[in-house]
Design a protein around this motif. Structure first.
Motif, PDB file in Angstrom:
ATOM      1  N   SER A 123      25.330  48.395  39.062  1.00  0.00           N
ATOM      2  CA  SER A 123      25.616  48.651  37.829  1.00  0.00           C
ATOM      3  C   SER A 123      26.881  47.608  37.420  1.00  0.00           C
ATOM      4  CB  SER A 123      26.328  49.954  37.661  1.00  0.00           C
ATOM      5  OG  SER A 123      27.259  50.298  38.368  1.00  0.00           O
ATOM      6  N   TYR A 124      27.694  47.171  38.651  1.00  0.00           N
ATOM      7  CA  TYR A 124      28.871  46.245  38.314  1.00  0.00           C
ATOM      8  C   TYR A 124      28.298  44.896  37.878  1.00  0.00           C
ATOM      9  CZ  TYR A 124      32.648  43.110  39.371  1.00  0.00           C
ATOM     10  OH  TYR A 124      33.859  42.116  39.380  1.00  0.00           O
ATOM     11  N   TYR A 125      27.113  44.413  38.544  1.00  0.00           N
ATOM     12  CA  TYR A 125      26.498  43.063  38.111  1.00  0.00           C
ATOM     13  C   TYR A 125      25.777  43.131  36.736  1.00  0.00           C
ATOM     14  CZ  TYR A 125      27.676  41.876  42.985  1.00  0.00           C
ATOM     15  OH  TYR A 125      28.296  41.822  44.260  1.00  0.00           O
ATOM     16  N   ASP A 126      25.196  44.507  36.648  1.00  0.00           N
ATOM     17  CA  ASP A 126      24.517  44.598  35.123  1.00  0.00           C
ATOM     18  C   ASP A 126      25.464  44.439  34.121  1.00  0.00           C
ATOM     19  OD1 ASP A 126      22.087  45.030  34.096  1.00  0.00           O
ATOM     20  OD2 ASP A 126      22.676  47.226  33.724  1.00  0.00           O
ATOM     21  N   LYS A 127      26.837  44.714  34.174  1.00  0.00           N
ATOM     22  CA  LYS A 127      27.550  44.738  33.157  1.00  0.00           C
ATOM     23  C   LYS A 127      28.987  43.742  33.035  1.00  0.00           C
ATOM     24  CE  LYS A 127      30.482  48.370  34.885  1.00  0.00           C
ATOM     25  NZ  LYS A 127      30.638  49.932  34.903  1.00  0.00           N
ATOM     26  N   THR A 128      28.758  42.872  34.226  1.00  0.00           N
ATOM     27  CA  THR A 128      29.808  41.928  34.664  1.00  0.00           C
ATOM     28  C   THR A 128      29.223  40.478  34.407  1.00  0.00           C
ATOM     29  OG1 THR A 128      31.053  43.672  35.859  1.00  0.00           O
ATOM     30  CG2 THR A 128      31.969  41.200  35.946  1.00  0.00           C
ATOM     31  N   PRO A 129      29.932  39.663  33.528  1.00  0.00           N
ATOM     32  CA  PRO A 129      29.345  38.312  33.428  1.00  0.00           C
ATOM     33  C   PRO A 129      29.684  37.463  34.789  1.00  0.00           C
ATOM     34  CG  PRO A 129      31.221  38.629  32.080  1.00  0.00           C
ATOM     35  CD  PRO A 129      30.943  39.808  32.708  1.00  0.00           C
ATOM     36  N   VAL A 130      28.639  36.603  34.841  1.00  0.00           N
ATOM     37  CA  VAL A 130      28.821  35.683  36.105  1.00  0.00           C
ATOM     38  C   VAL A 130      30.159  34.805  36.027  1.00  0.00           C
ATOM     39  CG1 VAL A 130      27.665  33.892  37.273  1.00  0.00           C
ATOM     40  CG2 VAL A 130      26.172  35.638  36.368  1.00  0.00           C
ATOM     41  N   GLY A 131      30.390  34.338  34.978  1.00  0.00           N
ATOM     42  CA  GLY A 131      31.734  33.531  34.627  1.00  0.00           C
ATOM     43  C   GLY A 131      32.865  34.272  35.280  1.00  0.00           C
ATOM     44  N   TYR A 132      32.920  35.420  34.657  1.00  0.00           N
ATOM     45  CA  TYR A 132      34.054  36.417  35.126  1.00  0.00           C
ATOM     46  C   TYR A 132      34.314  36.245  36.867  1.00  0.00           C
ATOM     47  CZ  TYR A 132      36.858  40.696  34.912  1.00  0.00           C
ATOM     48  OH  TYR A 132      37.833  41.511  35.324  1.00  0.00           O
ATOM     49  N   ILE A 133      33.009  36.522  37.448  1.00  0.00           N
ATOM     50  CA  ILE A 133      33.168  36.655  38.629  1.00  0.00           C
ATOM     51  C   ILE A 133      33.350  35.213  39.399  1.00  0.00           C
ATOM     52  CG2 ILE A 133      31.765  37.068  40.850  1.00  0.00           C
ATOM     53  CD1 ILE A 133      29.982  39.176  39.150  1.00  0.00           C
ATOM     54  N   MET A 134      32.724  34.073  38.999  1.00  0.00           N
ATOM     55  CA  MET A 134      32.954  32.797  39.460  1.00  0.00           C
ATOM     56  C   MET A 134      34.330  32.591  39.230  1.00  0.00           C
ATOM     57  SD  MET A 134      30.235  32.087  41.137  1.00  0.00           S
ATOM     58  CE  MET A 134      30.682  30.289  41.233  1.00  0.00           C
ATOM     59  N   ALA A 135      34.866  32.613  38.155  1.00  0.00           N
ATOM     60  CA  ALA A 135      36.340  32.364  38.032  1.00  0.00           C
ATOM     61  C   ALA A 135      37.266  32.878  39.160  1.00  0.00           C
ATOM     62  CB  ALA A 135      36.883  32.629  36.546  1.00  0.00           C
ATOM     63  N   SER A 210      37.701  32.435  32.473  1.00  0.00           N
ATOM     64  CA  SER A 210      36.704  32.967  32.922  1.00  0.00           C
ATOM     65  C   SER A 210      35.548  32.859  31.658  1.00  0.00           C
ATOM     66  CB  SER A 210      36.963  34.447  33.199  1.00  0.00           C
ATOM     67  OG  SER A 210      37.777  35.056  34.267  1.00  0.00           O
ATOM     68  N   ARG A 211      35.864  32.986  30.593  1.00  0.00           N
ATOM     69  CA  ARG A 211      34.971  33.006  29.657  1.00  0.00           C
ATOM     70  C   ARG A 211      34.422  31.487  29.508  1.00  0.00           C
ATOM     71  NH1 ARG A 211      37.636  34.383  24.079  1.00  0.00           N
ATOM     72  NH2 ARG A 211      35.638  34.352  23.260  1.00  0.00           N
ATOM     73  N   ILE A 212      35.223  30.546  29.879  1.00  0.00           N
ATOM     74  CA  ILE A 212      34.451  29.101  29.590  1.00  0.00           C
ATOM     75  C   ILE A 212      33.759  29.030  30.925  1.00  0.00           C
ATOM     76  CG2 ILE A 212      35.228  26.679  30.130  1.00  0.00           C
ATOM     77  CD1 ILE A 212      37.708  27.127  28.817  1.00  0.00           C
ATOM     78  N   THR A 213      34.022  29.522  32.335  1.00  0.00           N
ATOM     79  CA  THR A 213      33.053  29.406  33.192  1.00  0.00           C
ATOM     80  C   THR A 213      31.822  30.119  33.120  1.00  0.00           C
ATOM     81  OG1 THR A 213      35.099  29.284  34.734  1.00  0.00           O
ATOM     82  CG2 THR A 213      32.914  30.001  35.758  1.00  0.00           C
ATOM     83  N   GLY A 214      31.997  31.103  32.256  1.00  0.00           N
ATOM     84  CA  GLY A 214      30.667  32.016  31.980  1.00  0.00           C
ATOM     85  C   GLY A 214      29.896  31.265  30.884  1.00  0.00           C
TER      86      GLY A 214
END
Length: 613
Positions: A123-135, A210-214
């Motif tokens: 569920s975490y990956y289902d609702k969390t954008p990739v850019g947020y994690i990558m940053a 984070s938003r830019i990375t996403g």
């Protein structure tokens, strides 16, 4: 901007430096305490050595003033050369140790974050954008390691140098020292005011990053869609809006820095000027010599230079704290689904499994009055009560949003039921570890994902100890062996990033082989034939017939032709089962399933007619 990104609300934190955050951050240096102690020692030697130079200069000037050209400079030269060599050595060791600590701490923080990502629920990956994690995994961890290795130690250097300068000035002349220290109160006020402003701006910069990375990630992953829909201009406009937010915050921070640093320089110059003025008066009065006033000028500079460094360091620490808070938010994110301590003690966890305690699975599955809601109060599955015998194949049919994927997500324990429970072989799934269940599952997704590497690497991805013969056997079971052997390098063919060197059908067959390699007693096919050509569909249909025998299987079906042989078809609508039975039974009832079947046949006939023209 993605829906995930726009809906994500980041936690707000204190605008002041938080001792608890830094205490926790410094815990990452515990394994390297000896390196840190050496680093601090080299720093102190550097600070004290720099403090000694003005005293040597004072000695030389006073010697000339008293003795003239006959003054012996042997002692001065020997001490200066020796001190310079010592400081050069300490600088070398300081840089080497700081570099080591930076890399070690960066590695440990990233490892801790990556471990946490492995522990978090689907569920975490289902609702969390990739850019947020990558940053957090890249720029935030890099900022933290740099700050620990350099900024924190520089604080010690600055404080030691300031303390040494004050001690030397008090030794030379307490009265001149007081004049120098007059500028400290206005400097402290300016520092507090501007650093608070800068902190707010830097925090906004880190959030926007984070938003830019996403946005970068979505743009790259969706390049084909962007081109096909001619979305370049709109994407650029949306990206510009995000970057404008970061630009304005960065420009504001630069504006405050542009005012703050000249303010520090100006106040430092005033303090130096006061020292020279008062020292000049005392020289004229014969109280002190020229060497002393020269040393005072150097010490005043040495006192205010570290203050400027401290201002810069605290600015970096504020940026680092924003990164630390974001990293710790990830590390502190609780998994939505966790095993009980008793289950973990018996079955182990994802990193230390105790497979010897795991029971085998026959394949009986009971959904006992299961209700589930992704959002509280809005159930998407209502009172689902169904028994599946071991070895049966169950097909799930229905329109988008009817609850098909929810059922298999609950079976796989990607989510937990809001009400009711799921039993496997009569035991609640929560009485065993998630790893136990998921190790007995084979899952083929609608959109297959392959990892960079060879075809063989991808097939054995979930079972690294599989032999080449077992890999080939799995490929043969799903009818993938023939096309693989036709490739230039066979099973050693590189698939490219995400498998982009293969067709969708080929990727699907490889993912099918990967799922079957473990010989799982439970199998899930999530619309595995919806996006492939007819020829590949026939291959997969043949593979399904062979491989699903004696396995409890759940098939989410888009093409109803693929589920004719299912033992039971569940027809879902708005989260409820409206019909169930075999293919023939449901057609005979002439209900909702029969209507879906007729519509799909009509679509196929129209498509065939269109292609024939």
């Amino acid at each position: 901007m993605s829906t995930k990104e726009s809906g994500l609300q980041e936690q707000e934190f204190s605008e002041h430096l938080d001792r608890s955050v830094w205490k926790r951050l410094l815990a990452f240096t515990k394994p390297y305490r000896w390196l840190m102690l050496q680093l601090c020692l080299f720093n102190l030697v550097l600070a004290l050595g720099e403090t000694a130079f003005p005293l040597l200069t004072r000695y030389a000037i006073d010697q000339f003033a008293h003795v003239g050209m006959d003054a012996s400079m042997t002692t001065y030269l020997a001490l200066t050369i020796g001190l310079s060599v010592l400081l050069a050595l300490c600088t070398f060791l300081f840089i080497r140790h700081a570099g080591k600590i930076e890399q070690f701490v960066s590695y440990d923080i990233r490892k801790a974050c990556f471990r946490r990502l492995q522990e978090l629920s689907f569920s975490y990956y289902d609702k969390t954008p990739v850019g947020y994690i990558m940053a957090r995994m890249t720029s935030d961890t890099m900022k933290l390691s740099e700050t620990i290795a350099w900024a924190l130690v520089d604080i010690l250097w600055s404080l030691a140098r300031m303390a040494g300068a004050i001690a030397a000035m008090l030794y030379l002349s307490p009265s001149i020292t007081l004049w120098v220290l007059l500028v400290i109160p206005p400097l402290a006020v300016a520092t507090v005011y501007f650093q608070r402003k800068i902190f707010r701006c830097q925090r906004k910069v880190r959030r926007t990053n984070s938003r830019i990375t996403g946005a970068f990630n979505e743009s790259i992953m969706g390049a084909v869609t962007t081109k096909s829909l001619v979305r370049e201009e709109q994407n650029l406009e949306e990206f510009s809006q995000i970057t404008q937010t970061m630009y304005r915050a960065s420009r504001k921070a630069a504006h405050y820095n542009a005012i703050f640093f000249p303010t520090v320089l100006c106040l430092g110059s005033i303090g130096t000027a006061l020292a020279l003025w008062k020292g000049g008066v005392l020289v004229l009065q014969g109280v002190i010599w020229f060497g002393t006033i020269s040393a005072f000028a150097s010490y005043a500079t040495q006192f205010f230079e570290p203050l400027q460094q401290l201002a810069r360091i605290f600015s970096e620490m504020q940026m680092a704290q924003a990164s630390a808070e974001r990293v710790f938010t990830l590390l502190d994110t609780p998994a939505d689904i966790t095993d009980t301590p008793e289950v973990m003690e018996r079955d182990g966890d994802s990193f230390t499994p105790k497979r010897e305690h795991w029971p085998s699975i026959r394949g009986d599955v009971d959904f006992d009055h299961v209700t589930f809601a992704y959002q509280p109060g809005i159930p998407v599955l209502h009172d689902f009560d169904f028994h599946v015998k071991a070895g049966q194949t169950i097909a799930l049919v229905g329109q988008t949003g009817s609850g098909k994927s929810t059922i298999v997500n609950l079976l796989c324990r990607f989510y937990e039921p809001t009400e009711g429970c799921i039993r496997i072989d009569g035991v609640d799934t929560r009485e065993h570890s998630q790893l136990w269940l998921q190790s007995h599952l084979g899952y083929v997704l609608q959109t297959p994902h392959l990892f960079s590497g060879t075809i063989a690497d991808n097939i054995r991805y979930g079972r690294h100890d599989a032999s080449d013969a077992q890999v080939i056997h799995a490929a043969q079971l799903v009818s993938a062996d023939a096309f693989i052997r036709q490739l230039p390098h066979g099973y050693q063919t590189e698939v490219g990033e995400g498998g982009n060197r293969l067709s969708t059908g080929q990727k699907q067959l490889i993912s099918f082989a990967r799922a079957i390699l473990n010989d799982p007693p439970l199998f899930v096919l999530d619309e595995a034939t919806s996006s492939i050509d007819t020829e590949t569909e026939q291959l997969i249909q043949s593979a399904i017939t062979r491989t699903l025998q004696n396995r409890t299987s759940f098939i989410i079906a888009h093409r109803l032709s693929t589920i004719r042989s299912a033992d039971c078809i569940l027809v879902l609508k708005h989260g409820r089962v409206v019909e169930q039975g075999t293919h023939e039974q449901l057609l005979a009832r002439n209900g909702y399933y029969a209507s879906l079947h007729r519509n799909q046949l009509l679509e196929q006939q129209e498509q065939a007619l269109f292609q024939s023209k």
